[in-house]
Design a protein around this motif. Structure first.
Motif, PDB file in Angstrom:
ATOM      1  N   SER A  86     -45.586  15.148  42.061  1.00 33.07           N
ATOM      2  CA  SER A  86     -45.328  13.754  41.689  1.00 33.07           C
ATOM      3  C   SER A  86     -45.499  12.910  42.938  1.00 33.07           C
ATOM      4  O   SER A  86     -44.714  13.031  43.876  1.00 33.07           O
ATOM      5  N   PRO A  87     -46.519  12.052  42.973  1.00 29.63           N
ATOM      6  CA  PRO A  87     -46.776  11.284  44.201  1.00 29.63           C
ATOM      7  C   PRO A  87     -45.702  10.248  44.500  1.00 29.63           C
ATOM      8  O   PRO A  87     -45.592   9.784  45.614  1.00 29.63           O
ATOM      9  N   GLN A  88     -44.912   9.888  43.496  1.00 27.33           N
ATOM     10  CA  GLN A  88     -43.830   8.932  43.771  1.00 27.33           C
ATOM     11  C   GLN A  88     -42.536   9.303  43.072  1.00 27.33           C
ATOM     12  O   GLN A  88     -42.408   9.181  41.864  1.00 27.33           O
ATOM     13  N   LEU A  89     -41.586   9.772  43.868  1.00 22.15           N
ATOM     14  CA  LEU A  89     -40.220   9.981  43.374  1.00 22.15           C
ATOM     15  C   LEU A  89     -39.347   8.929  44.056  1.00 22.15           C
ATOM     16  O   LEU A  89     -39.229   7.833  43.589  1.00 22.15           O
ATOM     17  N   GLY A  90     -38.786   9.267  45.208  1.00 21.25           N
ATOM     18  CA  GLY A  90     -37.974   8.298  45.954  1.00 21.25           C
ATOM     19  C   GLY A  90     -36.549   8.237  45.458  1.00 21.25           C
ATOM     20  O   GLY A  90     -36.163   8.906  44.499  1.00 21.25           O
ATOM     21  N   ASP A  91     -35.751   7.437  46.162  1.00 21.12           N
ATOM     22  CA  ASP A  91     -34.327   7.293  45.822  1.00 21.12           C
ATOM     23  C   ASP A  91     -34.183   6.500  44.525  1.00 21.12           C
ATOM     24  O   ASP A  91     -34.088   5.272  44.539  1.00 21.12           O
ATOM     25  N   GLY A  92     -34.149   7.200  43.413  1.00 20.04           N
ATOM     26  CA  GLY A  92     -34.026   6.539  42.119  1.00 20.04           C
ATOM     27  C   GLY A  92     -32.595   6.196  41.760  1.00 20.04           C
ATOM     28  O   GLY A  92     -32.338   5.399  40.868  1.00 20.04           O
ATOM     29  N   ARG A  93     -31.668   6.831  42.467  1.00 21.09           N
ATOM     30  CA  ARG A  93     -30.256   6.503  42.223  1.00 21.09           C
ATOM     31  C   ARG A  93     -29.447   6.666  43.504  1.00 21.09           C
ATOM     32  O   ARG A  93     -28.243   6.896  43.452  1.00 21.09           O
ATOM     33  N   ALA A  94     -30.142   6.578  44.616  1.00 22.37           N
ATOM     34  CA  ALA A  94     -29.483   6.761  45.906  1.00 22.37           C
ATOM     35  C   ALA A  94     -29.876   5.620  46.832  1.00 22.37           C
ATOM     36  O   ALA A  94     -30.873   4.938  46.607  1.00 22.37           O
ATOM     37  N   LEU A  95     -29.064   5.420  47.860  1.00 24.37           N
ATOM     38  CA  LEU A  95     -29.370   4.431  48.893  1.00 24.37           C
ATOM     39  C   LEU A  95     -28.906   4.988  50.226  1.00 24.37           C
ATOM     40  O   LEU A  95     -27.804   5.543  50.319  1.00 24.37           O
ATOM     41  N   LEU A  96     -29.746   4.824  51.220  1.00 23.20           N
ATOM     42  CA  LEU A  96     -29.326   5.127  52.594  1.00 23.20           C
ATOM     43  C   LEU A  96     -28.645   3.864  53.133  1.00 23.20           C
ATOM     44  O   LEU A  96     -29.268   2.813  53.210  1.00 23.20           O
ATOM     45  N   LEU A  97     -27.361   3.998  53.485  1.00 26.99           N
ATOM     46  CA  LEU A  97     -26.643   2.828  54.035  1.00 26.99           C
ATOM     47  C   LEU A  97     -27.028   2.606  55.488  1.00 26.99           C
ATOM     48  O   LEU A  97     -27.020   1.480  55.974  1.00 26.99           O
ATOM     49  N   GLY A  98     -27.306   3.706  56.173  1.00 23.09           N
ATOM     50  CA  GLY A  98     -27.662   3.616  57.578  1.00 23.09           C
ATOM     51  C   GLY A  98     -27.213   4.867  58.300  1.00 23.09           C
ATOM     52  O   GLY A  98     -26.849   5.863  57.670  1.00 23.09           O
ATOM     53  N   SER A 121     -36.529   4.102  40.354  1.00 27.48           N
ATOM     54  CA  SER A 121     -35.744   4.743  39.282  1.00 27.48           C
ATOM     55  C   SER A 121     -36.582   5.276  38.127  1.00 27.48           C
ATOM     56  O   SER A 121     -36.095   6.077  37.339  1.00 27.48           O
ATOM     57  N   ARG A 122     -37.819   4.821  38.002  1.00 23.89           N
ATOM     58  CA  ARG A 122     -38.637   5.202  36.840  1.00 23.89           C
ATOM     59  C   ARG A 122     -37.794   5.015  35.579  1.00 23.89           C
ATOM     60  O   ARG A 122     -37.180   3.982  35.402  1.00 23.89           O
ATOM     61  N   GLY A 123     -37.682   6.029  34.728  1.00 27.09           N
ATOM     62  CA  GLY A 123     -36.938   5.847  33.478  1.00 27.09           C
ATOM     63  C   GLY A 123     -35.430   6.046  33.618  1.00 27.09           C
ATOM     64  O   GLY A 123     -34.685   5.878  32.649  1.00 27.09           O
ATOM     65  N   GLY A 124     -34.960   6.399  34.796  1.00 26.44           N
ATOM     66  CA  GLY A 124     -33.553   6.773  34.953  1.00 26.44           C
ATOM     67  C   GLY A 124     -32.615   5.584  35.043  1.00 26.44           C
ATOM     68  O   GLY A 124     -33.045   4.457  35.283  1.00 26.44           O
ATOM     69  N   ASP A 125     -31.328   5.849  34.849  1.00 26.94           N
ATOM     70  CA  ASP A 125     -30.336   4.766  34.841  1.00 26.94           C
ATOM     71  C   ASP A 125     -29.749   4.493  36.233  1.00 26.94           C
ATOM     72  O   ASP A 125     -28.919   3.602  36.382  1.00 26.94           O
ATOM     73  N   GLY A 126     -30.144   5.304  37.209  1.00 30.41           N
ATOM     74  CA  GLY A 126     -29.642   5.080  38.565  1.00 30.41           C
ATOM     75  C   GLY A 126     -28.212   5.533  38.781  1.00 30.41           C
ATOM     76  O   GLY A 126     -27.648   5.344  39.853  1.00 30.41           O
ATOM     77  N   ARG A 127     -27.624   6.148  37.757  1.00 30.14           N
ATOM     78  CA  ARG A 127     -26.196   6.466  37.803  1.00 30.14           C
ATOM     79  C   ARG A 127     -25.953   7.961  38.013  1.00 30.14           C
ATOM     80  O   ARG A 127     -26.854   8.783  37.868  1.00 30.14           O
ATOM     81  N   ALA A 128     -24.696   8.270  38.269  1.00 28.49           N
ATOM     82  CA  ALA A 128     -24.265   9.658  38.357  1.00 28.49           C
ATOM     83  C   ALA A 128     -22.926   9.783  37.642  1.00 28.49           C
ATOM     84  O   ALA A 128     -22.174   8.812  37.546  1.00 28.49           O
ATOM     85  N   ALA A 129     -22.646  10.969  37.137  1.00 25.01           N
ATOM     86  CA  ALA A 129     -21.390  11.207  36.432  1.00 25.01           C
ATOM     87  C   ALA A 129     -20.392  11.895  37.370  1.00 25.01           C
ATOM     88  O   ALA A 129     -20.779  12.559  38.338  1.00 25.01           O
ATOM     89  N   VAL A 130     -19.126  11.717  37.057  1.00 21.93           N
ATOM     90  CA  VAL A 130     -18.041  12.265  37.888  1.00 21.93           C
ATOM     91  C   VAL A 130     -18.205  13.768  38.124  1.00 21.93           C
ATOM     92  O   VAL A 130     -18.124  14.244  39.266  1.00 21.93           O
ATOM     93  N   GLY A 131     -18.445  14.525  37.052  1.00 17.50           N
ATOM     94  CA  GLY A 131     -18.486  15.981  37.176  1.00 17.50           C
ATOM     95  C   GLY A 131     -19.497  16.461  38.205  1.00 17.50           C
ATOM     96  O   GLY A 131     -19.143  17.151  39.161  1.00 17.50           O
ATOM     97  N   PRO A 132     -20.772  16.107  38.054  1.00 15.93           N
ATOM     98  CA  PRO A 132     -21.780  16.566  39.020  1.00 15.93           C
ATOM     99  C   PRO A 132     -21.520  16.088  40.453  1.00 15.93           C
ATOM    100  O   PRO A 132     -21.876  16.788  41.401  1.00 15.93           O
TER     101      PRO A 132
END
Ligand code: AMP
Ligand code: MG
Length: 510
Positions: A86-98, A121-132
């Motif tokens: 996949s030529p483009q993934l990237g931080d779809g639900r993450a951010l580098l603060l510094g 994010s492509r089709g993703g919601d950018g979110r994460a759930a508590v469990g994972p």
């Protein structure tokens, strides 16, 4: 509000690498609540854990109060996922603060995961759930306690916003992750795939400065980088194998240049030893099975090598020869690391040509007898101290390991005799103290407690379904003490009932 004045950001990735990331902001969380704070790690970063409890910490770690000096960016990367590029993934639900320099002066990335949609994010919601996200805490802290290089969780904050997953609506959370860096094989692939040789070179030089400063300015520094990364991965994967860790999704975007384990998705520890063990629901082909991990690491390193070819010299053939040399050396480096680890697990100090077979034959016995990997190694320590019975009791036939045990004892005795003669003035030591010393050495490398899959599931279910954090906290405390013989940890040392393990599946990307 001045939530974390102690974090002094110095954001080289955002500042020095133009075109490698996109400035972005975390999404607002409607009802932030702090679920986990890693106090020892906070102290390493020079933070005051007490100041982070309560509302200030919740606002910070849910992404609502971006700390002063942070410059949040979404990082670009590509990746081979299960072999397909996949030529483009990237931080779809993450951010580098510094980046911050910790109290020892080490540069460490501070990043969010689950902080909302980004341009990647492509089709993703950018979110994460508590469990994972709590799972990432547990496994990362266990790996750290086992002495295995890993990214670590600094905090998990609930957002108060539900996320929709296959299982239905789940409570949402943001994880704050600390890493030596987030540079992945896939980061190199992103620019190589675009033919952007200048940025591949910038990234290689940045990575060298950050992870291999000793190589900066040396001739053939880029071949040196490839070699250094391959050596780190050889060591890392050997460490995984020696605790039975199955990453589950060793895509090139999940392999770091730093040599830290990253992205605890569908990972699991093997229970009954089986080189073909796979737990991930998305790995139906077994590409990332336990015993495939060193092969996949090499495959991923070959993908990294391809991105570096233009930097390895003007003559294509010479560049390919340099890269090939490293990729061909990898299996030997890995085998040496694995064997050194296995020798320690066997309680042996000096190399002997028979060690490899001795370790392999032990594992073959475990496989044939469906024996729990972690318990068997731990109980071999008891055998070193003189008591075979606990180890034998793990086998369907208690006599099964008898011949092997005799071989191992002979090898131990030979080593003890050689040691006794070698030590100046020392007489022949009795087996007793030597056995006890060997057992102590073995107990310092063969864990008693690992994050057992059934324990992890129970803890996450309680936290996610009922908001009960005690099972998570107790398990976290246990996995942070993997070599501890405290009686209270006994339940965490026990394997899952076979029926549970047989059907165990882990789910990715939630
Ligand atoms: P992973 O399997 O977690 O390593 O993620 C692979 C890719 O999918 C990365 O580019 C992630 O940013 C992206 N991704 C995973 N989950 C989500 C999500 N919920 N929303 C947006 N992107 C995601
Ligand atoms: Mg990933």
């Amino acid at each position: 509000m001045d939530p974390i004045p102690a974090l002094r950001f110095d954001n080289t990735y955002a500042r020095e690498l133009e075109g490698f990331s996109v400035p972005w902001k975390p999404a607002l969380a409607p009802e932030p609540a702090l679920l986990f704070l890693n106090r020892p790690l906070a102290l390493e970063l020079g933070l005051d854990p007490a100041a982070l409890d309560g509302a200030a910490g919740a606002a910070l770690f849910a992404g609502n109060a971006v700390p002063e000096g942070a410059e949040p960016v979404a990082q670009a990367y590509a990746g081979h996922q299960f072999g397909g590029f996949s030529p483009q993934l990237g931080d779809g639900r993450a951010l580098l603060l510094g980046e911050v320099l910790d109290v020892q002066g080490r540069r460490r990335d501070i990043a969010f995961k689950g902080s909302g949609r980004t341009p990647f994010s492509r089709g993703g919601d950018g979110r994460a759930a508590v469990g994972p996200m709590l799972r990432e805490v547990l496994i990362g802290e266990a790996m750290h306690a086992l002495g295995i290089p890993t990214t670590r969780a600094l905090a998990v904050a609930a957002t108060g916003e539900p996320v929709l997953r296959e299982a239905g609506m789940l409570p949402g959370a943001v994880l704050t992750r600390v890493a030596a860096s987030h540079i992945r094989v896939g980061t190199f692939q992103f620019f190589a795939a675009r033919g952007d040789e200048a940025r591949v070179r910038m990234l290689a030089d940045y990575t060298l400065a950050r992870h291999d400063p000793g190589l900066v300015g040396t001739p053939d520094r880029h071949a040196g980088l490839l070699r250094a990364v391959a050596r780190r991965q050889a060591r890392l994967i050997a460490q995984w194998m020696n605790v039975g860790f199955i990453h589950g999704v060793m895509n090139t975007d999940n392999m770091t240049l730093s040599g830290e384990t990253i992205d605890y998705g569908p990972c699991a520890f093997v229970e009954a030893y089986d080189p073909g063990a796979v737990f991930s629901s998305i790995d139906s082909g077994g590409r990332y099975a336990l015993s495939n991990q060193p092969l996949i690491a090499r495959w991923n390193l070959a993908r990294l090598a391809e991105t570096l070819l233009p930097l390895l010299g003007d003559a294509a053939e010479a560049a390919i020869a340099q890269a090939t040399e490293v990729i061909d050396a990898f299996p030997g480096w890995y085998a040496a690391e694995l064997l050194a680890g296995r020798r320690a697990k066997l309680g042996l100090l000096r190399p002997d040509p028979t060690d490899e077979a001795l370790a392999a034959d032990f594992l073959a016995l475990l496989h044939a007898g469906n024996v729990d990997f972690t318990s068997a190694w731990r109980r071999l320590g008891e055998a070193a101290a003189g008591d075979d019975a606990p180890l034998r009791a793990l086998f369907p036939e208690p006599q099964a390991p008898g011949v092997w045990l005799a071989r191992w004892r002979t090898r131990c005795a030979e080593e003890d005799e050689a040691g006794a003669t070698g030590a100046a003035g020392a007489g022949a030591a009795t087996a007793g103290p030597q056995g006890a010393a060997r057992a102590a050495r073995m107990n310092a490398v063969n864990p008693r407690v690992i994050p057992r899959n059934h324990r992890v599931e129970d803890a996450l279910e309680a936290a996610s379904d009922d908001g009960r954090l005690e099972p998570f906290e107790r398990l976290l405390d246990a996995v942070r003490r993997p070599y501890d013989d405290a009686p209270g940890l006994a339940p965490y040392a026990e394997p899952a009932p076979a029926a549970v393990t047989a059907g165990y599946r882990t789910y990715c990307g939630t």
